[in-house]
Design a protein around this motif. Structure first.
Motif, PDB file in Angstrom:
ATOM      1  N   LEU A 146       5.865   0.268  -5.020  1.00 37.32           N
ATOM      2  CA  LEU A 146       5.801  -0.974  -4.244  1.00 37.32           C
ATOM      3  C   LEU A 146       4.552  -1.774  -4.595  1.00 37.32           C
ATOM      4  O   LEU A 146       4.587  -3.005  -4.656  1.00 37.32           O
ATOM      5  CB  LEU A 146       5.816  -0.648  -2.751  1.00 37.32           C
ATOM      6  N   VAL A 147       3.450  -1.083  -4.821  1.00 36.59           N
ATOM      7  CA  VAL A 147       2.204  -1.757  -5.207  1.00 36.59           C
ATOM      8  C   VAL A 147       2.360  -2.451  -6.550  1.00 36.59           C
ATOM      9  O   VAL A 147       1.863  -3.562  -6.763  1.00 36.59           O
ATOM     10  CB  VAL A 147       1.046  -0.735  -5.261  1.00 36.59           C
ATOM     11  N   ARG A 148       3.064  -1.812  -7.495  1.00 40.09           N
ATOM     12  CA  ARG A 148       3.222  -2.371  -8.841  1.00 40.09           C
ATOM     13  C   ARG A 148       4.042  -3.655  -8.853  1.00 40.09           C
ATOM     14  O   ARG A 148       3.909  -4.468  -9.770  1.00 40.09           O
ATOM     15  CB  ARG A 148       3.881  -1.330  -9.761  1.00 40.09           C
ATOM     16  N   ASN A 149       4.913  -3.826  -7.866  1.00 41.34           N
ATOM     17  CA  ASN A 149       5.826  -4.964  -7.856  1.00 41.34           C
ATOM     18  C   ASN A 149       5.155  -6.173  -7.197  1.00 41.34           C
ATOM     19  O   ASN A 149       5.099  -6.289  -5.966  1.00 41.34           O
ATOM     20  CB  ASN A 149       7.114  -4.592  -7.108  1.00 41.34           C
ATOM     21  N   GLN A 150       4.669  -7.099  -8.023  1.00 46.08           N
ATOM     22  CA  GLN A 150       3.934  -8.252  -7.521  1.00 46.08           C
ATOM     23  C   GLN A 150       4.783  -9.167  -6.638  1.00 46.08           C
ATOM     24  O   GLN A 150       4.262  -9.879  -5.777  1.00 46.08           O
ATOM     25  CB  GLN A 150       3.364  -9.058  -8.698  1.00 46.08           C
ATOM     26  N   SER A 151       6.087  -9.151  -6.843  1.00 47.63           N
ATOM     27  CA  SER A 151       6.956 -10.027  -6.064  1.00 47.63           C
ATOM     28  C   SER A 151       7.011  -9.636  -4.588  1.00 47.63           C
ATOM     29  O   SER A 151       7.518 -10.397  -3.757  1.00 47.63           O
ATOM     30  CB  SER A 151       8.379 -10.010  -6.638  1.00 47.63           C
ATOM     31  N   LEU A 152       6.479  -8.459  -4.256  1.00 46.84           N
ATOM     32  CA  LEU A 152       6.520  -7.987  -2.874  1.00 46.84           C
ATOM     33  C   LEU A 152       5.261  -8.345  -2.086  1.00 46.84           C
ATOM     34  O   LEU A 152       5.147  -7.982  -0.910  1.00 46.84           O
ATOM     35  CB  LEU A 152       6.716  -6.462  -2.846  1.00 46.84           C
ATOM     36  N   ARG A 153       4.322  -9.034  -2.733  1.00 48.94           N
ATOM     37  CA  ARG A 153       3.127  -9.445  -1.998  1.00 48.94           C
ATOM     38  C   ARG A 153       3.528 -10.344  -0.824  1.00 48.94           C
ATOM     39  O   ARG A 153       4.412 -11.182  -0.936  1.00 48.94           O
ATOM     40  CB  ARG A 153       2.149 -10.189  -2.910  1.00 48.94           C
ATOM     41  N   GLY A 154       2.873 -10.147   0.288  1.00 48.07           N
ATOM     42  CA  GLY A 154       3.227 -10.855   1.511  1.00 48.07           C
ATOM     43  C   GLY A 154       4.086 -10.018   2.431  1.00 48.07           C
ATOM     44  O   GLY A 154       4.245 -10.345   3.611  1.00 48.07           O
ATOM     45  N   LYS A 155       4.643  -8.931   1.902  1.00 46.49           N
ATOM     46  CA  LYS A 155       5.383  -7.975   2.710  1.00 46.49           C
ATOM     47  C   LYS A 155       4.530  -6.713   2.880  1.00 46.49           C
ATOM     48  O   LYS A 155       3.757  -6.355   1.989  1.00 46.49           O
ATOM     49  CB  LYS A 155       6.709  -7.588   2.047  1.00 46.49           C
ATOM     50  N   SER A 156       4.677  -6.043   3.995  1.00 44.42           N
ATOM     51  CA  SER A 156       3.992  -4.768   4.190  1.00 44.42           C
ATOM     52  C   SER A 156       5.018  -3.662   4.398  1.00 44.42           C
ATOM     53  O   SER A 156       6.130  -3.912   4.884  1.00 44.42           O
ATOM     54  CB  SER A 156       3.034  -4.840   5.382  1.00 44.42           C
ATOM     55  N   PHE A 157       4.627  -2.455   4.019  1.00 43.70           N
ATOM     56  CA  PHE A 157       5.545  -1.324   4.052  1.00 43.70           C
ATOM     57  C   PHE A 157       4.865  -0.096   4.650  1.00 43.70           C
ATOM     58  O   PHE A 157       3.653   0.092   4.489  1.00 43.70           O
ATOM     59  CB  PHE A 157       6.013  -0.969   2.636  1.00 43.70           C
ATOM     60  N   THR A 158       5.662   0.708   5.310  1.00 40.35           N
ATOM     61  CA  THR A 158       5.272   2.079   5.618  1.00 40.35           C
ATOM     62  C   THR A 158       6.261   2.978   4.893  1.00 40.35           C
ATOM     63  O   THR A 158       7.474   2.888   5.113  1.00 40.35           O
ATOM     64  CB  THR A 158       5.310   2.362   7.124  1.00 40.35           C
ATOM     65  N   VAL A 159       5.750   3.785   3.990  1.00 36.54           N
ATOM     66  CA  VAL A 159       6.589   4.736   3.248  1.00 36.54           C
ATOM     67  C   VAL A 159       6.485   6.086   3.935  1.00 36.54           C
ATOM     68  O   VAL A 159       5.390   6.578   4.218  1.00 36.54           O
ATOM     69  CB  VAL A 159       6.121   4.862   1.785  1.00 36.54           C
ATOM     70  N   ILE A 160       7.624   6.681   4.222  1.00 36.20           N
ATOM     71  CA  ILE A 160       7.629   8.027   4.800  1.00 36.20           C
ATOM     72  C   ILE A 160       8.388   8.969   3.878  1.00 36.20           C
ATOM     73  O   ILE A 160       9.340   8.580   3.198  1.00 36.20           O
ATOM     74  CB  ILE A 160       8.264   8.052   6.201  1.00 36.20           C
TER      75      ILE A 160
END
Length: 238
Positions: free
Chosen positions: A80-94
Protein backbone atom coordinates in the motif's frame (compact mmCIF):
# COMPACT_ATOMS: atom_id res chain seq x y z
CA UNK A 1 -19.75 -28.04 2.98
CA UNK A 2 -20.26 -24.78 4.84
CA UNK A 3 -19.91 -21.50 2.96
CA UNK A 4 -19.91 -18.64 5.44
CA UNK A 5 -21.64 -15.50 4.24
CA UNK A 6 -20.15 -12.08 4.77
CA UNK A 7 -22.48 -9.86 6.78
CA UNK A 8 -23.28 -6.57 5.09
CA UNK A 9 -22.07 -3.99 7.60
CA UNK A 10 -23.33 -0.48 8.08
CA UNK A 11 -20.65 1.70 6.51
CA UNK A 12 -20.06 5.27 7.57
CA UNK A 13 -19.32 7.82 4.87
CA UNK A 14 -15.87 8.40 6.36
CA UNK A 15 -14.86 4.75 6.18
CA UNK A 16 -16.16 4.40 2.64
CA UNK A 17 -14.34 7.51 1.43
CA UNK A 18 -10.81 7.38 2.79
CA UNK A 19 -10.35 4.94 5.68
CA UNK A 20 -10.16 1.23 5.02
CA UNK A 21 -9.57 -2.04 6.83
CA UNK A 22 -7.56 -4.55 4.78
CA UNK A 23 -7.30 -8.21 5.72
CA UNK A 24 -3.94 -9.69 4.74
CA UNK A 25 -4.65 -13.17 3.43
CA UNK A 26 -5.26 -15.15 0.29
CA UNK A 27 -7.38 -17.66 2.25
CA UNK A 28 -10.96 -17.29 1.03
CA UNK A 29 -12.39 -18.95 4.13
CA UNK A 30 -10.60 -16.55 6.44
CA UNK A 31 -11.75 -13.52 4.48
CA UNK A 32 -15.37 -14.62 4.83
CA UNK A 33 -15.05 -15.40 8.53
CA UNK A 34 -13.31 -12.12 9.29
CA UNK A 35 -15.84 -10.16 7.24
CA UNK A 36 -18.72 -11.77 9.03
CA UNK A 37 -17.40 -11.00 12.49
CA UNK A 38 -16.32 -7.43 11.82
CA UNK A 39 -19.74 -6.95 10.25
CA UNK A 40 -21.27 -7.38 13.71
CA UNK A 41 -19.49 -4.15 14.65
CA UNK A 42 -20.36 -2.23 11.49
CA UNK A 43 -16.78 -2.38 10.21
CA UNK A 44 -16.33 -3.29 6.52
CA UNK A 45 -13.34 -5.40 5.54
CA UNK A 46 -11.73 -5.04 2.11
CA UNK A 47 -9.35 -7.34 0.24
CA UNK A 48 -6.08 -5.89 -1.06
CA UNK A 49 -7.37 -6.42 -4.61
CA UNK A 50 -9.81 -3.53 -4.11
CA UNK A 51 -6.81 -1.17 -4.23
CA UNK A 52 -3.90 -2.87 -6.02
CA UNK A 53 -3.67 -5.68 -8.56
CA UNK A 54 -0.63 -7.38 -7.01
CA UNK A 55 -1.22 -10.75 -5.37
CA UNK A 56 0.91 -11.34 -2.29
CA UNK A 57 2.01 -14.58 -0.69
CA UNK A 58 4.71 -13.62 1.82
CA UNK A 59 6.90 -16.39 3.19
CA UNK A 60 5.93 -17.09 6.79
CA UNK A 61 9.45 -17.60 8.07
CA UNK A 62 8.80 -16.50 11.66
CA UNK A 63 9.46 -18.71 14.66
CA UNK A 64 6.24 -17.66 16.41
CA UNK A 65 2.64 -16.87 15.53
CA UNK A 66 3.26 -13.23 16.32
CA UNK A 67 6.23 -13.04 13.97
CA UNK A 68 4.30 -14.65 11.12
CA UNK A 69 1.32 -12.33 11.62
CA UNK A 70 3.69 -9.35 11.60
CA UNK A 71 5.40 -10.57 8.41
CA UNK A 72 2.08 -10.82 6.58
CA UNK A 73 0.72 -7.50 7.79
CA UNK A 74 3.98 -5.75 6.94
CA UNK A 75 4.07 -7.17 3.40
CA UNK A 76 0.56 -5.90 2.68
CA UNK A 77 1.20 -2.52 4.31
CA UNK A 78 4.40 -2.07 2.29
CA UNK A 79 2.47 -2.74 -0.91
CA UNK A 80 0.00 0.00 0.00
CA UNK A 81 2.89 2.36 0.76
CA UNK A 82 4.45 1.68 -2.66
CA UNK A 83 1.27 2.65 -4.51
CA UNK A 84 1.41 6.44 -4.87
CA UNK A 85 -2.15 6.60 -6.20
CA UNK A 86 -3.41 5.71 -2.71
CA UNK A 87 -2.09 8.86 -1.06
CA UNK A 88 -4.91 10.62 0.75
CA UNK A 89 -6.37 7.31 1.89
CA UNK A 90 -5.50 5.64 5.18
CA UNK A 91 -5.49 1.93 5.93
CA UNK A 92 -5.38 -0.48 8.81
CA UNK A 93 -3.94 -3.81 7.70
CA UNK A 94 -4.75 -6.81 9.86
CA UNK A 95 -3.37 -10.30 9.64
CA UNK A 96 -3.47 -13.31 11.87
CA UNK A 97 -1.62 -16.54 12.34
CA UNK A 98 -3.13 -19.54 14.07
CA UNK A 99 -1.53 -22.62 15.54
CA UNK A 100 -2.84 -25.92 16.83
CA UNK A 101 -0.92 -27.49 19.68
CA UNK A 102 -1.64 -31.17 20.45
CA UNK A 103 -0.39 -32.34 23.85
CA UNK A 104 0.38 -35.94 22.91
CA UNK A 105 2.45 -34.81 19.91
CA UNK A 106 4.65 -32.46 21.91
CA UNK A 107 2.75 -29.42 20.62
CA UNK A 108 2.64 -30.41 16.93
CA UNK A 109 1.69 -29.14 14.44
CA UNK A 110 2.13 -25.83 16.26
CA UNK A 111 2.57 -22.88 13.92
CA UNK A 112 3.11 -25.11 10.85
CA UNK A 113 -0.40 -26.47 10.39
CA UNK A 114 -0.56 -26.01 6.63
CA UNK A 115 3.06 -27.19 6.09
CA UNK A 116 3.14 -29.88 8.76
CA UNK A 117 4.95 -32.35 6.49
CA UNK A 118 7.26 -29.78 4.92
CA UNK A 119 5.05 -28.78 1.99
CA UNK A 120 1.68 -27.11 1.68
CA UNK A 121 -1.14 -29.53 2.36
CA UNK A 122 -4.80 -29.51 1.37
CA UNK A 123 -7.53 -29.54 3.99
CA UNK A 124 -8.18 -33.25 3.45
CA UNK A 125 -4.48 -34.07 3.67
CA UNK A 126 -4.27 -32.27 7.01
CA UNK A 127 -7.32 -34.12 8.32
CA UNK A 128 -5.93 -37.51 7.25
CA UNK A 129 -2.44 -36.77 8.59
CA UNK A 130 -3.82 -35.60 11.94
CA UNK A 131 -5.82 -38.79 12.35
CA UNK A 132 -2.74 -40.83 11.46
CA UNK A 133 -0.48 -38.99 13.91
CA UNK A 134 -2.98 -39.16 16.77
CA UNK A 135 -3.69 -42.89 16.46
CA UNK A 136 -3.06 -44.49 19.82
CA UNK A 137 -3.25 -41.25 21.79
CA UNK A 138 -5.65 -41.52 24.72
CA UNK A 139 -7.07 -39.33 27.47
CA UNK A 140 -5.21 -36.09 28.08
CA UNK A 141 -2.81 -36.91 25.24
CA UNK A 142 -5.58 -35.86 22.84
CA UNK A 143 -5.93 -32.44 24.47
CA UNK A 144 -5.21 -29.55 22.13
CA UNK A 145 -5.24 -25.77 22.07
CA UNK A 146 -5.93 -23.29 19.31
CA UNK A 147 -4.04 -20.00 19.58
CA UNK A 148 -4.43 -16.99 17.28
CA UNK A 149 -2.31 -13.85 17.21
CA UNK A 150 -3.76 -10.91 15.27
CA UNK A 151 -1.48 -8.08 14.11
CA UNK A 152 -2.54 -4.57 13.07
CA UNK A 153 -0.40 -2.06 11.15
CA UNK A 154 -1.57 1.34 9.92
CA UNK A 155 -0.69 3.23 6.75
CA UNK A 156 -1.59 6.91 6.98
CA UNK A 157 -2.68 9.33 4.27
CA UNK A 158 0.96 10.17 3.49
CA UNK A 159 1.91 6.52 3.00
CA UNK A 160 3.72 6.23 6.32
CA UNK A 161 3.44 2.99 8.30
CA UNK A 162 2.55 3.18 11.98
CA UNK A 163 3.57 0.94 14.88
CA UNK A 164 1.99 -2.50 14.99
CA UNK A 165 -0.32 -3.78 17.73
CA UNK A 166 -1.36 -7.34 18.52
CA UNK A 167 -4.17 -9.22 20.24
CA UNK A 168 -4.51 -12.94 21.05
CA UNK A 169 -7.24 -15.54 21.36
CA UNK A 170 -7.28 -19.10 22.73
CA UNK A 171 -9.56 -22.14 22.65
CA UNK A 172 -9.05 -25.42 24.50
CA UNK A 173 -10.37 -28.82 23.48
CA UNK A 174 -9.28 -32.17 22.15
CA UNK A 175 -8.79 -34.02 18.86
CA UNK A 176 -11.53 -36.45 17.83
CA UNK A 177 -10.63 -40.02 16.95
CA UNK A 178 -12.77 -39.84 13.79
CA UNK A 179 -13.29 -36.75 11.65
CA UNK A 180 -16.78 -35.28 11.71
CA UNK A 181 -18.35 -34.94 8.21
CA UNK A 182 -18.56 -31.15 8.66
CA UNK A 183 -16.17 -29.25 6.42
CA UNK A 184 -15.31 -25.53 6.38
CA UNK A 185 -13.10 -24.57 3.44
CA UNK A 186 -9.69 -23.38 4.63
CA UNK A 187 -10.20 -24.69 8.18
CA UNK A 188 -9.39 -28.42 8.30
CA UNK A 189 -9.55 -28.73 12.09
CA UNK A 190 -13.22 -27.71 12.16
CA UNK A 191 -14.03 -31.41 11.73
CA UNK A 192 -11.35 -32.64 14.16
CA UNK A 193 -11.34 -30.27 17.14
CA UNK A 194 -13.90 -30.58 19.93
CA UNK A 195 -14.30 -27.50 22.11
CA UNK A 196 -14.63 -28.35 25.79
CA UNK A 197 -15.75 -24.79 26.56
CA UNK A 198 -18.76 -24.95 24.25
CA UNK A 199 -19.29 -28.74 24.16
CA UNK A 200 -19.33 -28.91 20.36
CA UNK A 201 -17.05 -29.41 17.41
CA UNK A 202 -15.39 -26.31 16.01
CA UNK A 203 -17.42 -26.60 12.81
CA UNK A 204 -20.67 -26.32 14.77
CA UNK A 205 -19.29 -23.28 16.56
CA UNK A 206 -18.83 -21.74 13.10
CA UNK A 207 -22.47 -22.42 12.27
CA UNK A 208 -23.96 -20.70 15.31
CA UNK A 209 -26.50 -17.98 14.48
CA UNK A 210 -25.39 -14.39 14.73
CA UNK A 211 -27.23 -13.74 17.99
CA UNK A 212 -25.18 -16.42 19.77
CA UNK A 213 -21.98 -15.04 18.31
CA UNK A 214 -22.88 -11.58 19.51
CA UNK A 215 -23.63 -13.07 22.93
CA UNK A 216 -19.99 -14.13 23.24
CA UNK A 217 -19.68 -17.65 21.84
CA UNK A 218 -16.37 -16.92 20.14
CA UNK A 219 -13.64 -19.17 18.78
CA UNK A 220 -9.94 -18.34 19.12
CA UNK A 221 -9.83 -16.01 16.10
CA UNK A 222 -13.03 -14.24 17.08
CA UNK A 223 -11.66 -13.63 20.57
CA UNK A 224 -8.63 -11.92 19.03
CA UNK A 225 -10.93 -9.88 16.78
CA UNK A 226 -13.07 -8.75 19.70
CA UNK A 227 -9.99 -7.44 21.47
CA UNK A 228 -8.89 -5.71 18.26
CA UNK A 229 -12.24 -4.00 17.52
CA UNK A 230 -11.79 -0.97 19.83
CA UNK A 231 -8.24 -0.47 18.53
CA UNK A 232 -9.42 -0.60 14.92
CA UNK A 233 -12.38 1.70 15.59
CA UNK A 234 -9.98 4.23 17.08
CA UNK A 235 -7.76 3.94 13.99
CA UNK A 236 -10.74 4.36 11.66
CA UNK A 237 -12.19 7.20 13.70
CA UNK A 238 -15.57 5.54 14.28
Amino acid sequence: MIDLEICTPIMTKEIMSNKHLIYATGNYGKIKEIGRHFGFHGIPVSPLSDFVSVKLNPDETGATLGENAFIKATAYAEELVRNQSLRGKSFTVISDDTGVFIDGLGGEPGIRVRRWIGREMTDEEIIAFTLLRTQGLTGDQRNAKFRTVLCMIGVDEDGIMTEHQTTEGFLDGYILETAHPTRVVGFPFESLFYSTKYDMILGDLHRLPDEKKRAGMFNHREQAIELAVPIIKARLGT
